[in-house]
Write an enzyme that holds these catalytic residues in place. Structure first.
Site, PDB file in Angstrom:
ATOM      1  N   HIS A  33      -9.399   7.086  -1.464  1.00 47.36           N
ATOM      2  CA  HIS A  33      -9.354   6.461  -0.141  1.00 47.36           C
ATOM      3  C   HIS A  33     -10.416   5.377   0.009  1.00 47.36           C
ATOM      4  O   HIS A  33     -10.891   5.097   1.115  1.00 47.36           O
ATOM      5  CB  HIS A  33      -9.526   7.498   0.994  1.00 47.36           C
ATOM      6  CG  HIS A  33      -8.361   8.431   1.135  1.00 47.36           C
ATOM      7  ND1 HIS A  33      -8.495   9.793   1.195  1.00 47.36           N
ATOM      8  CD2 HIS A  33      -7.034   8.189   1.191  1.00 47.36           C
ATOM      9  CE1 HIS A  33      -7.295  10.355   1.294  1.00 47.36           C
ATOM     10  NE2 HIS A  33      -6.393   9.390   1.272  1.00 47.36           N
TER      11      HIS A  33
ATOM     12  N   GLU B  16      -6.507  -0.690   5.566  1.00 51.37           N
ATOM     13  CA  GLU B  16      -6.595  -0.888   4.115  1.00 51.37           C
ATOM     14  C   GLU B  16      -5.980  -2.231   3.732  1.00 51.37           C
ATOM     15  O   GLU B  16      -6.412  -2.884   2.790  1.00 51.37           O
ATOM     16  CB  GLU B  16      -5.865   0.263   3.405  1.00 51.37           C
ATOM     17  CG  GLU B  16      -6.560   1.599   3.592  1.00 51.37           C
ATOM     18  CD  GLU B  16      -5.685   2.809   3.287  1.00 51.37           C
ATOM     19  OE1 GLU B  16      -4.532   2.850   3.772  1.00 51.37           O
ATOM     20  OE2 GLU B  16      -6.139   3.703   2.562  1.00 51.37           O
TER      21      GLU B  16
ATOM     22  N   ASN C  48       0.853  -1.189   0.000  1.00 53.57           N
ATOM     23  CA  ASN C  48       0.000   0.000   0.000  1.00 53.57           C
ATOM     24  C   ASN C  48       0.887   1.237   0.000  1.00 53.57           C
ATOM     25  O   ASN C  48       1.414   1.639   1.031  1.00 53.57           O
ATOM     26  CB  ASN C  48      -0.890  -0.050   1.251  1.00 53.57           C
ATOM     27  CG  ASN C  48      -1.690   1.214   1.456  1.00 53.57           C
ATOM     28  OD1 ASN C  48      -1.603   2.175   0.698  1.00 53.57           O
ATOM     29  ND2 ASN C  48      -2.472   1.233   2.522  1.00 53.57           N
TER      30      ASN C  48
ATOM     31  N   ARG D 128      -2.592  -1.824  -3.468  1.00 53.10           N
ATOM     32  CA  ARG D 128      -3.495  -0.673  -3.527  1.00 53.10           C
ATOM     33  C   ARG D 128      -3.132   0.100  -4.791  1.00 53.10           C
ATOM     34  O   ARG D 128      -1.978   0.477  -4.992  1.00 53.10           O
ATOM     35  CB  ARG D 128      -3.275   0.217  -2.316  1.00 53.10           C
ATOM     36  CG  ARG D 128      -4.031   1.509  -2.394  1.00 53.10           C
ATOM     37  CD  ARG D 128      -3.607   2.419  -1.278  1.00 53.10           C
ATOM     38  NE  ARG D 128      -4.300   3.694  -1.361  1.00 53.10           N
ATOM     39  CZ  ARG D 128      -3.806   4.815  -0.876  1.00 53.10           C
ATOM     40  NH1 ARG D 128      -2.626   4.829  -0.291  1.00 53.10           N
ATOM     41  NH2 ARG D 128      -4.486   5.923  -0.964  1.00 53.10           N
TER      42      ARG D 128
ATOM     43  N   ARG E  28      -0.806  18.875  -0.269  1.00 52.51           N
ATOM     44  CA  ARG E  28      -1.736  19.204  -1.371  1.00 52.51           C
ATOM     45  C   ARG E  28      -2.712  20.292  -0.933  1.00 52.51           C
ATOM     46  O   ARG E  28      -3.162  20.303   0.207  1.00 52.51           O
ATOM     47  CB  ARG E  28      -2.523  17.949  -1.776  1.00 52.51           C
ATOM     48  CG  ARG E  28      -1.710  17.010  -2.634  1.00 52.51           C
ATOM     49  CD  ARG E  28      -2.455  15.710  -2.881  1.00 52.51           C
ATOM     50  NE  ARG E  28      -2.001  14.661  -2.001  1.00 52.51           N
ATOM     51  CZ  ARG E  28      -2.607  13.489  -1.820  1.00 52.51           C
ATOM     52  NH1 ARG E  28      -3.738  13.230  -2.454  1.00 52.51           N
ATOM     53  NH2 ARG E  28      -2.113  12.584  -0.998  1.00 52.51           N
TER      54      ARG E  28
END
Ligand code: ADP
Length: 380
Positions: free
Chosen positions: A172, A368, A8, A84, A230
């Site tokens: 996400h 995740e 990931n 991922r 960001r």
């Protein structure tokens, strides 16, 4: 016994997991290389952390992870690697076993998520070389959001852009998928839930009965909340100004919006929330003010999209660990049923709202990796 490896790659981290290929997959070890791009550090969940001098990007981080796993689990037989992959575009709304053709299609989506997709696909290629006989499974961050209503899927541009894939994808999704499965199991009475995934990347998702109906992220992983580096939501007129008046190239604007903005740009100090919280610099406080202000603004918008609210979940590195940010987000929101119990919050309890609160506010560690491992087991 065969094994599943999960990879990931986040914007500044590479998380990994090794699982027995049982149903459900049983974790043997997990870990993370953090602060990639700075002083990279390997933190296995079950061993001492150490710095990784010479690790400067995700590909070299993966080599360190594989060597760590080789030392700790020399007998592991990896038959499936789950990855991922941030962007699945219009075609992929579920995990898929990768072929060279699919990999090429996914390469073409890199401009949609330049900070993530190339790292994800570099990880896939490195894993193919390391485990040439293993199945490679991609799990997409966009997949969880693919069935948004039209108004949350489109921009008000001429139709042909929508047809060409200029849409609100949302990201996400693996994290939200995990939280949805956790809620279905442990909080089945909650229908309208807002989940705030607050990490180095950050977004929020409105879920009705475990399905995404809106996300703060849009076409790219730039929209919505301000993040570590960001900008989050920005008037597109700013981009026009930068091009016209400051003569910036698309590459320079990309670097500005993805790598130099957000908490780092606003504070002028760092993208790391722990360091911002510890700082006495007023610009650090202003960056935190802006971060929480935008979370609260989106919270209101998503609550309206849901037509009411039963639960709020905080997850991600900041959401799971920062009692201060959670308290700041919940401050003065009793009028929509949100409040935060100071002791529960300070203890990082699962439920941080007071007993009997109209909205159940929770901090739930996301996972995740297990979502990826389940998919790799199913498709491997
Ligand atoms: P990524 O998006 O790279 O996976 P993470 O989910 O690991 O990122 O989140 C990283 C962020 O979480 C960093 O800003 C870090 O400072 C923040 N964080 C981690 N622990 C804490 C803590 N105890 N208090 C405040 N922020 C924290």
């Amino acid at each position: 016994m065969t094994h599943i490896l999960t990879l990931n790659a986040g914007s500044s981290s590479l998380k990994y997991g090794l699982y027995d290929a049982t149903d459900p997959p049983r974790p043997l070890t997990t870990g993370k290389v953090g602060r990639i791009g700075g002083t990279a550090r390997l933190s296995p969940a079950d061993g001492p952390a150490r710095d990784l001098p010479g690790v400067t990007d995700h590909a070299t981080a993966l080599i360190s992870v594989l060597s760590e796993l080789h030392n700790t689990h020399p007998k592991a037989r990896v038959t499936a690697v789950g990855h991922r992959v941030v962007h699945g575009g219009l075609d992929y709304d579920a995990p898929i076993r990768l072929t060279p053709e699919i990999l090429t299609k996914l390469d073409a989506l890199s401009p949609f998520a330049p900070l993530h997709q190339p790292h994800n696909l570099a990880g896939v290629r490195a894993a193919i070389s390391a485990f040439p006989d293993a199945a490679q499974i991609a799990c997409f961050d966009t997949a969880f959001h693919r069935n948004h209503p039209f108004v949350n899927d489109t921009f008000a541009l001429p139709r042909r852009y929508y047809e060409a894939g200029v849409r609100r994808y949302g990201f996400h999704g693996l994290s939200y998928d995990y939280i949805a499965s956790d809620l279905a199991q442990h909080e089945p009475d909650l229908s309208r839930v807002i989940v705030a995934h607050l990490g180095n990347g950050a977004s929020m998702c409105a879920m009705r009965d475990g399905r995404s109906i809106a996300s703060t992220m849009g076409f790219s992983a730039l929209d919505g909340l301000p993040m570590g580096t960001r900008s989050g939501q920005l008037d597109p007129g700013v981009v026009l100004y930068l091009m016209d008046q400051e003569g910036m190239s698309p590459g320079q604007i990309t670097e500005l919006l993805y790598n130099q903005s957000g908490l780092k740009g606003l504070s002028g100090l760092t993208n790391d929330m722990r360091d911002l919280e510890a700082s006495s610099d007023p610009r650090a406080a202003e960056a935190i003010d802006y971060f929480t202000f935008r979370i609260r603004r989106e919270l209101g918008a998503l609550a309206v999209s849901l037509g009411g609210l039963d639960g709020v979940v905080f997850c991600g590195g900041i959401g799971e660990n920062s009692a201060m940010i959670r308290a700041r987000v919940c401050e003065g929101l009793d009028w929509i049923g949100i409040s935060c119990d100071a002791d529960r919050n300070a203890a990082n309890a699962r439920v941080i709202s007071p007993e009997g609160s109209p909205v159940r506010v929770m901090a739930i560690p996301t996972n995740e990796e297990i979502v990826i491992a389940r998919a790799a087991l199913a498709l491997g």
